[in-house]
Design an enzyme around this catalytic site. Structure first.
Site, PDB file in Angstrom:
ATOM      1  N   SER A  11       0.992  -1.090  -0.012  1.00  0.00           N
ATOM      2  CA  SER A  11      -0.146   0.154   0.072  1.00  0.00           C
ATOM      3  C   SER A  11       0.820   1.250   0.123  1.00  0.00           C
ATOM      4  CB  SER A  11      -0.944  -0.155   1.232  1.00  0.00           C
ATOM      5  OG  SER A  11      -1.713  -1.045   1.494  1.00  0.00           O
TER       6      SER A  11
ATOM      7  N   HIS B  73      -1.209  -2.705  -7.248  1.00  0.00           N
ATOM      8  CA  HIS B  73      -1.919  -2.135  -6.088  1.00  0.00           C
ATOM      9  C   HIS B  73      -3.576  -2.268  -6.155  1.00  0.00           C
ATOM     10  CE1 HIS B  73      -2.826   0.536  -2.509  1.00  0.00           C
ATOM     11  NE2 HIS B  73      -2.687  -0.470  -2.041  1.00  0.00           N
TER      12      HIS B  73
ATOM     13  N   ASN C 180      -3.604   6.264  -1.542  1.00  0.00           N
ATOM     14  CA  ASN C 180      -3.284   6.212  -0.235  1.00  0.00           C
ATOM     15  C   ASN C 180      -2.975   7.448   0.533  1.00  0.00           C
ATOM     16  OD1 ASN C 180      -4.557   3.558   0.332  1.00  0.00           O
ATOM     17  ND2 ASN C 180      -2.483   2.467   0.373  1.00  0.00           N
TER      18      ASN C 180
HETATM   19  N1  CAA Z   1     -15.818  -9.106  -1.374  1.00  0.00           N
HETATM   20  C1  CAA Z   1     -16.684  -9.410  -2.862  1.00  0.00           C
HETATM   21  N2  CAA Z   1     -17.922  -8.738  -3.199  1.00  0.00           N
HETATM   22  C2  CAA Z   1     -18.114  -7.615  -2.398  1.00  0.00           C
HETATM   23  C3  CAA Z   1     -17.604  -7.318  -1.078  1.00  0.00           C
HETATM   24  C4  CAA Z   1     -16.635  -8.322  -0.771  1.00  0.00           C
HETATM   25  N3  CAA Z   1     -15.943  -8.096   0.458  1.00  0.00           N
HETATM   26  N4  CAA Z   1     -18.356  -6.335  -0.537  1.00  0.00           N
HETATM   27  C5  CAA Z   1     -19.356  -6.014  -1.451  1.00  0.00           C
HETATM   28  N5  CAA Z   1     -19.198  -6.755  -2.413  1.00  0.00           N
HETATM   29  C6  CAA Z   1     -20.036  -6.711  -3.766  1.00  0.00           C
HETATM   30  C7  CAA Z   1     -21.389  -7.191  -3.417  1.00  0.00           C
HETATM   31  O1  CAA Z   1     -21.507  -8.652  -3.603  1.00  0.00           O
HETATM   32  C8  CAA Z   1     -22.163  -6.206  -4.407  1.00  0.00           C
HETATM   33  O2  CAA Z   1     -22.337  -6.829  -5.706  1.00  0.00           O
HETATM   34  P1  CAA Z   1     -23.551  -6.667  -6.630  1.00  0.00           P
HETATM   35  O3  CAA Z   1     -24.025  -5.126  -6.355  1.00  0.00           O
HETATM   36  O4  CAA Z   1     -23.105  -6.869  -8.062  1.00  0.00           O
HETATM   37  O5  CAA Z   1     -24.573  -7.491  -5.791  1.00  0.00           O
HETATM   38  C9  CAA Z   1     -21.425  -4.986  -4.293  1.00  0.00           C
HETATM   39  O6  CAA Z   1     -20.116  -5.207  -3.864  1.00  0.00           O
HETATM   40  C10 CAA Z   1     -21.991  -3.820  -3.430  1.00  0.00           C
HETATM   41  O7  CAA Z   1     -21.970  -4.292  -2.234  1.00  0.00           O
HETATM   42  P2  CAA Z   1     -23.172  -4.306  -1.131  1.00  0.00           P
HETATM   43  O8  CAA Z   1     -24.490  -3.993  -1.855  1.00  0.00           O
HETATM   44  O9  CAA Z   1     -23.049  -5.486  -0.100  1.00  0.00           O
HETATM   45  O10 CAA Z   1     -22.537  -3.210  -0.335  1.00  0.00           O
HETATM   46  P3  CAA Z   1     -22.496  -1.650  -0.669  1.00  0.00           P
HETATM   47  O11 CAA Z   1     -23.231  -1.177  -1.820  1.00  0.00           O
HETATM   48  O12 CAA Z   1     -22.466  -0.979   0.679  1.00  0.00           O
HETATM   49  O13 CAA Z   1     -20.787  -1.515  -1.189  1.00  0.00           O
HETATM   50  C11 CAA Z   1     -18.434  -1.730  -0.990  1.00  0.00           C
HETATM   51  C12 CAA Z   1     -19.837  -2.227  -0.496  1.00  0.00           C
HETATM   52  C13 CAA Z   1     -18.371  -1.856  -2.361  1.00  0.00           C
HETATM   53  C14 CAA Z   1     -17.452  -1.956  -0.133  1.00  0.00           C
HETATM   54  C15 CAA Z   1     -18.668   0.092  -1.034  1.00  0.00           C
HETATM   55  O14 CAA Z   1     -18.972   0.542   0.464  1.00  0.00           O
HETATM   56  C16 CAA Z   1     -17.434   0.705  -1.345  1.00  0.00           C
HETATM   57  O15 CAA Z   1     -17.109   1.166  -2.536  1.00  0.00           O
HETATM   58  N6  CAA Z   1     -16.763   1.243  -0.207  1.00  0.00           N
HETATM   59  C17 CAA Z   1     -15.584   1.992  -0.200  1.00  0.00           C
HETATM   60  C18 CAA Z   1     -14.189   1.071  -0.401  1.00  0.00           C
HETATM   61  C19 CAA Z   1     -13.106   1.659  -0.496  1.00  0.00           C
HETATM   62  O16 CAA Z   1     -12.815   2.815  -0.391  1.00  0.00           O
HETATM   63  N7  CAA Z   1     -11.986   0.780  -0.715  1.00  0.00           N
HETATM   64  C20 CAA Z   1     -10.520   1.308  -0.929  1.00  0.00           C
HETATM   65  C21 CAA Z   1      -9.892   1.106   0.445  1.00  0.00           C
HETATM   66  S1  CAA Z   1      -8.309   1.714   0.245  1.00  0.00           S
HETATM   67  C22 CAA Z   1      -7.438   0.220   0.030  1.00  0.00           C
HETATM   68  O17 CAA Z   1      -7.900  -0.699  -0.188  1.00  0.00           O
HETATM   69  C23 CAA Z   1      -5.915   0.482  -0.281  1.00  0.00           C
HETATM   70  C24 CAA Z   1      -5.033   0.109   0.663  1.00  0.00           C
HETATM   71  O18 CAA Z   1      -3.980  -0.133   0.381  1.00  0.00           O
HETATM   72  C25 CAA Z   1      -5.497   0.490   1.996  1.00  0.00           C
END
Ligand code: CAA
Length: 500
Positions: free
Chosen positions: A121, A142, A192
């Site tokens: 990251s 990443h 990040n």
């Molecule tokens: N694994 C697989 N699929 C997942 C999942 C997981 N853990 N979580 C959610 N999904 C899928 C669901 O199956 C769903 O798919 P469909 O729409 O096709 O049915 C879709 O994603 C949306 O999920 P939900 O409806 O359950 O939930 P949501 O609409 O609240 O979305 C989320 C969940 C995608 C996590 C959304 O909240 C989001 O985009 N959050 C932001 C995440 C983010 O910022 N990530 C980056 C973090 S930084 C990082 O990772 C880098 C680092 O180095 C630290």
């Protein structure tokens, strides 16, 4: 000659590694997943099963397809099984010594033509590459959590990366259905660097008691439209990972804002790592509920500030005796004198106004953000009853109230503007283009818009002035408007994206 990537190794099957293995397998590649021991391998297997099981439960995958995807993934505890892999990507903990040891081993085991990639990251890809005899074939790849969902992959090249390799890895990312953004090797890369700085800022804000955890999360979701508030997101990323990323950022920049918020260290030390350990800022996976607002027991309300007439009319419709008044000469006039509460619609602190009133305890600041949120700012003089009443009034006009202290830019803008400023500085430093930064934040974090799109939508002057107010309040040099932003406002330029 273009390389072909058909067999890939994934080392480390935690949240990210398992997600990455799934992404490769979904795209039809053969995957070898490696974990340190059988116990960890068992956890990796259940990570893979629960992620694909989720898609199955949602009807997005049939049982046969799930079996096919999982069938492409072989699990092992031996790195030696990676000898004939075309590419190996690691997703082990963010500790440089672990990565150095692993890459030395991978370099010994893997065929000479294999590309070694790190999902780090923030750590230096150059330093990792230097532990191998093939630094030209070591890159960063990443992914973002959850890897199967987020569309971005940052492809990180170093000064010694072989010509054309970054493009080949970017093509592989496209084959996985992802959008690659190519960047150089700098702590935190694009996402990040911007995201974790903002999340850390939110944690500092929480420690300063500006608002509650639920309040800050609710404010950012409703006020900016981000999919998750900062604390729910920190829990998703993992507080240990977030802490490590902040340490690396601080090491490189020595910027006070990159020093990890003490609450992160405390939670990590307590074993509260976020979702993966069952609890972090929040217990379990329960989504934050908006803070409850008391039922207003007041009958007469004085309203002042921008939009006062409309606000008073809405309260009038709801049966309140609402009068509008002005902040200036008649600040001590009858309306203010008689009202049970005084609502100052404002995007700046209201203490100066409160101090001029006969009953300062009755004055509450209200900042209407977008069309869903109302930040309810109480001063050191505001009574708890007045705060509670105004939270209720905000609900009556159809908004979710979030209570906060009476500080410059309250919650949403205080978090948003420095992030936008950081993006301007990043662009101005030549590290990444505006389109790439915008795409990275949209596709990596699910933001509704990238920072430059947001600046254009809000207006350059609004953002510049907000930053000036934050700088005047907190005296943090990082809040001073980026010189480029200042100059664009001075020059009368209306769209920062017009520069790209
Ligand atoms: N694994 C697989 N699929 C997942 C999942 C997981 N853990 N979580 C959610 N999904 C899928 C669901 O199956 C769903 O798919 P469909 O729409 O096709 O049915 C879709 O994603 C949306 O999920 P939900 O409806 O359950 O939930 P949501 O609409 O609240 O979305 C989320 C969940 C995608 C996590 C959304 O909240 C989001 O985009 N959050 C932001 C995440 C983010 O910022 N990530 C980056 C973090 S930084 C990082 O990772 C880098 C680092 O180095 C630290």
């Amino acid at each position: 000659m273009t390389r072909s990537f058909e067999k890939v190794g994934v080392v480390g099957l935690g949240t990210m590694g398992a997600g990455i293995a799934e992404v490769f397998a979904r795209a039809g590649l053969t995957v070898v997943g490696v974990e340190a021991d059988h116990e960890a391998l068992g956890r990796g297997r259940s990570n893979l099963e629960s992620s694909t099981g989720r898609a199955l439960a949602k009807g997005r995958l049939s049982e046969a397809e799930q079996a096919e995807i999982l069938g492409r993934i072989t699990l092992t505890t031996s790195l030696e099984d990676l000898a004939d892999a075309d590419l190996v990507i690691e997703a082990i903990p963010e500790i440089m010594d672990f990565k150095r040891t692993l890459f030395t081993e991978l370099d010994r085991i893997c065929k000479p033509s294999a590309v070694l990639a790190t999902n780090t990251s923030s750590l230096s890809v150059t330093e990792i590459a230097a532990t191998t005899g093939r630094p030209g074939r070591v890159v960063g790849m990443h992914f973002f959590n959850p890897a199967p969902v987020m569309r971005l992959v940052e492809v990180v090249h170093t000064v010694v990366t072989e010509d054309g390799l970054a493009e080949e890895v970017a093509a592989l990312a496209r084959r996985l259905g992802k959008t690659p953004v190519s960047v150089g090797d700098r702590a935190g890369f694009v996402v990040n660097r911007l995201l974790l700085t903002y999340l850390n800022h939110a944690a500092v804000m929480l420690e300063n008691g500006l608002a509650t955890r639920e309040g800050i999360d609710t404010a950012m979701k409703l006020g900016v439209g981000v999919p998750m508030g900062p604390f729910a997101l920190l829990d998703l990323i993992g507080l240990d990972t977030s802490y490590e990323v902040m340490c690396v950022l601080f090491q490189e920049t020595r910027d006070r804002r990159h020093a990890p918020a003490p609450i992160l260290r405390e939670l990590v030390t307590a074993g509260l790592l976020g979702r993966k350990s069952g609890a972090g800022f929040y217990d379990g996976e329960a989504p934050p509920t908006p803070p409850a607002a008391g039922k207003p027991t007041v009958t007469s309300v004085a309203v002042l500030g921008e939009g006062a007439e409309e606000f008073a009319a809405r309260l009038g419709d709801a049966g309140f005796k609402a009068t509008t008044t002005q902040a200036g000469a008649d600040a001590t006039g009858d309306a203010m004198e008689d009202a049970d509460v005084v609502v100052a619609l404002s995007h700046t602190p209201v203490i100066e106004l409160a101090a001029r009133l006969p009953h300062p305890g009755r004055l509450v600041g209200l900042h209407l953000v977008g069309d869903k949120l109302a930040e309810v700012a109480s001063t050191v003089l505001t009574s708890p009853e007045a705060t509670c009443a105004v939270e209720g009034l905000a609900k009556i006009v159809g908004r979710v109230p979030v209570h906060c202290k009476d500080r410059a830019e309250f919650v949403v803008d205080a978090l948003l503007y420095p992030y936008l400023n950081d993006a301007v500085r990043m662009y101005d430093s030549g590290y990444a283009g505006m389109d790439d930064i915008d795409a990275a934040m949209r596709l990596g974090c699910g933001y509704p818009a990238g920072p430059f799109e947001t600046i254009d939508a809000l207006g350059l002057e609004t953002v510049r002035d907000g930053l000036r107010a934050l700088y005047a309040e907190y005296r943090d040099p990082a809040f001073a408007p980026a010189p480029l932003l200042d100059q664009l406002v001075t020059a009368g330029v209306r769209s920062i994206r017009g520069l790209s």
